[in-house]
Design an enzyme around this catalytic site. Structure first.
Site, PDB file in Angstrom:
ATOM      1  CE  LYS A 145      15.261  63.452  26.661  1.00 58.40           C
ATOM      2  NZ  LYS A 145      15.377  63.028  25.240  1.00 58.40           N
ATOM      3  N   GLY A 192      17.917  52.489  27.782  1.00 63.77           N
ATOM      4  CA  GLY A 192      18.679  52.972  26.636  1.00 63.77           C
ATOM      5  C   GLY A 192      20.066  52.368  26.607  1.00 63.77           C
ATOM      6  CB  SER A 193      23.104  53.422  24.848  1.00 69.69           C
ATOM      7  OG  SER A 193      23.323  54.718  25.340  1.00 69.69           O
ATOM      8  CB  THR A 194      25.957  50.327  28.293  1.00 73.94           C
ATOM      9  OG1 THR A 194      26.450  50.326  26.962  1.00 73.94           O
ATOM     10  CG2 THR A 194      25.309  49.006  28.552  1.00 73.94           C
ATOM     11  N   GLY A 232      23.472  55.330  30.104  1.00 71.79           N
ATOM     12  CA  GLY A 232      23.106  54.864  31.455  1.00 71.79           C
ATOM     13  C   GLY A 232      24.158  55.257  32.477  1.00 71.79           C
ATOM     14  CD  GLU A 243      15.831  47.324  29.507  1.00 68.55           C
ATOM     15  OE1 GLU A 243      16.935  46.982  29.017  1.00 68.55           O
ATOM     16  OE2 GLU A 243      14.834  47.589  28.836  1.00 68.55           O
ATOM     17  CB  CYS A 256      16.413  46.362  25.477  1.00 70.10           C
ATOM     18  SG  CYS A 256      14.685  46.273  25.938  1.00 70.10           S
ATOM     19  CD  GLU A 300      21.850  46.806  22.755  1.00 74.24           C
ATOM     20  OE1 GLU A 300      22.215  47.945  23.129  1.00 74.24           O
ATOM     21  OE2 GLU A 300      20.902  46.187  23.277  1.00 74.24           O
TER      22      GLU A 300
END
Ligand code: NAI
Ligand code: MG
Length: 491
Positions: free
Chosen positions: A185, A238-240, A243, A260, A294, A393
């Protein structure tokens, strides 16, 4: 190769999902407009897939895994398919670089660099899959015990928009080399090269149903994929926050995950460093891809003796940086979308309001289209490491420079965020190189250099909120497989 929908039309390119070796539209027929970040204008569309489409893709992948031949093929033959895919990517390199650059806004030379890295991933994993093997284990008398590395089954890959081709390649290269089948995706903001590469994989001999792509929004297609009971393993970059949501969804089925999740990666510059060598690397590590990396080097920690020199050098370089459209190939392109542009602008405005010293600002090219999502690079100095701009970030061309006193101080500040992805250490002192590299909490540490992106051969992943599991290199083959232990009682 399935039904070809009119993708040859120059404007209004209609991209399709790729399921079971065929191009298919979403069940609902709904579509998402694809705009170029350089001017905000729509030039293509992708299917807006939902749970029903996800289910179709996962069932296709599950069937391909169960029925073979992919999962049972000799590893060397799977490797040859991946190697051929790498060669096809090289052959279609100009097309892929142009598509990636238009879709993400990245300067065309970055699109070309991404093609080279993408090709290398398939070359690396094409050659690596038949080099991985299990062990024999000394056990009880009369027994032989051995291990095999087996594929998980259906791997779901949820891919971000910053380096779509490269991140797809590190997922697909390792997952396919081990005999898994795949449902990908891609991000709603950058799906085009993923669809194209699935088609090329098919052309390279990857069998039907092994490499499936469904496009759509994260909250619909992404959420349905990470929660699907027939998915055996989930890998995400992607983003925390996302995640966490994906891990929770996968936890309902108790599936394994690789996460990651970005970072706030420091480069530590000691007073004995070769500053001439460091300076361009310090700038590039945050400017590459507009800072939407990242592993971007978004913090510089400088020993107080050379702080003024480094800050002045960075300011001079930052003031010359220019952002512009992808095809102008300037220092950086636009950001990916309006939301990211507003987010970055908001974080910079908050830092200015908090009284943080603004050292320099780059610019946006005068002729850059007004509909594009541009942001002029921003450099902050004497940043208190506790401030948001040094902790969070930003995912844009924004650099925070902080002075430090000694080695212990540097390590304390470097490790003083929630993240731990990459670090850079600049010093000529050999003992210090080793000490600092060992004490910094980061998945990768570069000494007298910095590698944001690339590094196909090098295991990559985070500590702390930067995630867990390792991608890239030989190590990714372990994440993309599971150990089976077999014990023979032969007396
Ligand atoms: P995101 O993490 O939400 O999106 C990445 C991927 O996850 C996309 O394919 C998206 O469709 C999918 N997704 C979103 N929500 C989902 C859900 N609930 N279930 C399953 N899949 C889902 O990132 P976003 O919102 O585009 O960017 C926000 C911030 O995330 C950025 O400012 C940056 O800080 C960070 N980010 C980090 C990246 C990295 O390389 N580590 C890449 C992209 C974003
Ligand atoms: Mg796009």
């Amino acid at each position: 190769m399935g039904t070809h929908i009119s993708r040859t039309v120059a404007e209004g390119l209609a991209f399709m999902n790729f399921i079971g070796g065929r191009q298919v539209d979403s069940a609902s027929g709904r579509r998402i407009d694809v705009a170029s970040p350089s001017d905000g204008r729509v030039f293509a569309s992708i299917p807006e897939s939902a749970a029903e489409d996800v289910d179709r893709a996962v069932r296709s992948a599950a069937r391909a895994f169960e029925e073979g031949p992919w999962s049972r093929m000799p590893a060397v033959e799977r490797g040859r398919c991946l190697t051929r895919l790498g060669l096809l990517i090289e052959k279609h390199g100009d097309e892929l670089a142009a598509l990636e650059s238009r879709d993400t806004g990245k300067p065309i030379r970055q699109g070309r660099a991404d093609v080279v890295a993408t090709m290398r991933y398939y070359e690396f994993y094409g050659g690596a899959g038949d080099k991985i093997h299990g062990d024999t284990i000394p056990f009880l008398p009369g027994y032989t015990a051995l291990t095999l590395r087996e594929p998980h089954g259906v791997v779901a890959g949820i891919i971000p928009w910053n380096y779509p081709m490269q991140i797809l390649a590190r997922v697909a290269g390792a997952a396919l080399a081990m005999g898994n089948t795949l449902v990908v995706k891609p991000a709603e903001d950058a799906s085009l090269t993923t669809i194209r590469i699935a088609e090329l994989a098919h052309e390279a001999g990857v069998p039907e149903g092994v490499f499936n792509v469904i496009t759509g929004y994260g909250r619909d297609a992404g959420a349905a994929l990470s929660a699907h009971p027939a998915v055996d393993y989930v890998t995400f970059t992607g983003s925390t926050l996302t995640g966490t949501a994906i891990q929770q969804a996968a936890a309902v089925n108790n599936r394994g995950v690789t996460m990651e999740l970005g970072g706030k990666s420091p480069q530590i510059v000691f007073s004995d460093a070769d500053l001439d060598a460091a300076m361009p690397v310090l700038v590039n590590a945050i400017i590459q891809n507009g800072g939407q990396t990242c592993s971007a080097g978004s913090r510089i920690l400088v020993q107080r003796e050379v702080y003024a020199t480094v800050a002045a050098g960075l300011a001079e370089r930052f003031s010359k940086l220019v952002a512009g459209p992808h095809d102008a190939d300037l220092d950086l392109g636009p950001l990916i979308n309006r939301r990211q542009q507003e987010r970055v602008a908001g974080m910079v405005a908050a830092a200015e309001e908090a009284g943080i010293e603004a050292l320099a600002r780059g610019s946006v090219a005068a002729d850059a289209p007004s509909g594009g999502y541009y942001f002029a690079p921003a450099l902050f100095g004497s940043v208190d490491p506790a401030k948001a701009i040094a902790q969070e970030e930003v995912f844009g061309p924004v650099l925070a420079v902080t002075p430090f006193d000694d080695e212990a101080d540097a390590i304390r500040i470097a490790n003083g965020t929630d993240f731990g992805l990459v670090a850079g250490v600049w010093t000529r002192d050999g003992g210090r190189q080793h000490r600092v590299a060992k004490r910094v909490r980061a998945g990768q540490v570069f000494v007298n250099g910095y590698g944001a992106g690339g590094g196909i051969e090098l295991p990559f992943g985070g500590f702390k909120k930067s995630g867990h599991g390792r991608e890239k290199g030989f190590e990714a083959l372990y994440d993309m497989s599971a150990t089976k232990t077999i014990v023979f009682n032969h007396g």
